[in-house]
Design a protein around this motif. Structure first.
Motif, mmCIF file in Angstrom:
data_model
loop_
_atom_site.group_PDB
_atom_site.id
_atom_site.type_symbol
_atom_site.label_atom_id
_atom_site.label_comp_id
_atom_site.label_asym_id
_atom_site.label_seq_id
_atom_site.Cartn_x
_atom_site.Cartn_y
_atom_site.Cartn_z
ATOM 1 N N TYR A 154 10.707 15.403 34.456
ATOM 2 C CA TYR A 154 10.617 15.761 33.033
ATOM 3 C C TYR A 154 9.240 15.443 32.468
ATOM 4 O O TYR A 154 8.643 16.258 31.750
ATOM 5 N N ASP A 155 8.708 14.259 32.794
ATOM 6 C CA ASP A 155 7.417 13.874 32.225
ATOM 7 C C ASP A 155 6.249 14.647 32.835
ATOM 8 O O ASP A 155 5.146 14.644 32.290
ATOM 9 N N LEU B 111 6.827 18.109 30.323
ATOM 10 C CA LEU B 111 6.652 17.987 28.885
ATOM 11 C C LEU B 111 5.184 17.755 28.526
ATOM 12 O O LEU B 111 4.515 16.893 29.111
ATOM 13 N N LYS B 112 4.691 18.561 27.589
ATOM 14 C CA LYS B 112 3.305 18.497 27.088
ATOM 15 C C LYS B 112 2.270 18.932 28.131
ATOM 16 O O LYS B 112 1.070 18.787 27.909
ATOM 17 N N GLU C 221 6.782 22.423 25.225
ATOM 18 C CA GLU C 221 7.421 21.564 24.242
ATOM 19 C C GLU C 221 8.868 21.289 24.651
ATOM 20 O O GLU C 221 9.432 21.969 25.526
ATOM 21 N N GLU C 222 9.471 20.324 24.008
ATOM 22 C CA GLU C 222 10.847 19.958 24.324
ATOM 23 C C GLU C 222 11.790 21.150 24.143
ATOM 24 O O GLU C 222 12.698 21.372 24.946
ATOM 25 N N GLY D 219 17.578 21.463 28.233
ATOM 26 C CA GLY D 219 17.027 20.244 28.803
ATOM 27 C C GLY D 219 17.008 20.220 30.314
ATOM 28 O O GLY D 219 16.802 19.159 30.916
#
Length: 311
Positions: free
Chosen positions: A238-239, A242-243, A286-287, A293
């Motif tokens: 996930y990390d 994201l971004k 973005e989230e 998710g």
């Protein structure tokens, strides 16, 4: 359906030695006759030629026919037209070795594409009828992508539409305002419905509509996961996602080979994130971009896709 038996020819081959085969079968085979068979002549004339194993295969298949004719009463062998030489090898062996008549062969034309290759063979593999081997979505897509030059012929062979209706479809392809792939869509629907039923067709249509770049259908993770086995996919933390830069993500996932290729595609309007066209090379993930998710869907043009699973 009547009763049938599935046999393994190893059951009768396992006890036959090479010397036995040469004595009992090989002495009845004439090399001139074997070479004269059309399938052999084509292979011998090809760039790759023909191995000894391939050359003698007609005798192996021929003996299978002889064994089943003698021991099981099988008197007809059926196959594609490319099997004619192997089938007649069997009828010849039966006539020479058993000295009886009554063995027959029946062939039907192979379904070929306009380029001469066998229908149902692709770079990715065979077009399976089982949904466990090929999803209804992928099955549908194969027929949807049939070239114009083949689509009417496949309509006549693979569907139950009347010849009058097929003629109307053929004529529509030459009229002003014809929307490309309209007839292919009908072919794909008819064949998918026949093989996978209404439920399978509905699944294929839902996925096709939802996964079309620019489609307004709201994507969900279940729809994306439904095609994950049919398109390239990867898993990222996930990390890591994201971004992150979409340009970087398109390269790291293998969707495109280089950042310059990604930027060029963005300028051409061909890069999509979850079916939404991306107009800026500064786009960050973005989230809200991560569907439920769990996943992302990247598309380069209409056909090249990448499912990114988020862990």
């Amino acid at each position: 359906m009547g009763s049938f038996v599935i046999l393994d020819n190893y059951d009768w081959w396992k006890d036959i030695t090479l010397l036995d085969f040469l004595k009992e079968v090989g002495r009845f085979a004439r090399v001139g006759t074997m070479i004269a068979k059309e399938s052999v002549k084509k292979r011998l004339a090809s760039e790759d030629g023909m191995s000894y194993t391939e050359f003698t295969y007609q005798l192996l298949q021929g003996y299978d026919f002889l064994y089943m004719f003698k021991n099981m009463g099988v008197n007809v062998q059926i196959g594609g037209s490319d099997q004619w030489g192997n089938i007649t090898a069997g009828t010849e062996l039966i006539r020479k070795i058993l000295q009886v008549e009554g063995a027959h062969g029946l062939t039907f034309p192979l379904l070929l594409k306009s380029d001469g290759t066998k229908f149902g063979k692709t770079e990715e593999g065979a077009i399976w009828l089982s949904s466990n081997m090929l999803s209804p979505y992928k099955f549908y897509q194969y027929f949807f992508a049939v070239p114009d030059v083949d689509v009417i012929r496949f309509m006549k062979i693979l569907t139950f539409l009347s010849l009058d209706e097929i003629q109307e479809l053929e004529e529509s392809m030459t009229k002003p305002g014809y929307v490309p792939n309209t007839v292919q869509k009908r072919l794909a629907e008819e064949v998918t419905r026949f093989v996978h039923g209404e439920e399978g067709l509905a699944e294929a249509l839902k996925a096709t509509g939802a996964l079309r770049p620019g489609a307004q259908t709201q994507l969900d993770s279940q729809t994306i996961e439904g095609i994950a086995d049919d398109v390239p996919s990867c898993s990222l933390a996930y990390d890591q996602v994201l971004k992150s830069s979409l340009v970087d993500l398109a390269v790291s996932t293998g969707l495109l080979a280089s950042k310059s290729a990604v930027r060029r595609l963005i300028k051409q309007g061909g890069l999509y994130l979850n079916n939404m066209r991306i107009d800026s090379e500064d786009k960050l993930i973005e989230e809200g971009d991560i569907v439920d998710g769990k996943v992302l869907l990247l598309s380069a043009g209409k056909k090249n896709k990448m499912v990114v699973r988020i862990s």
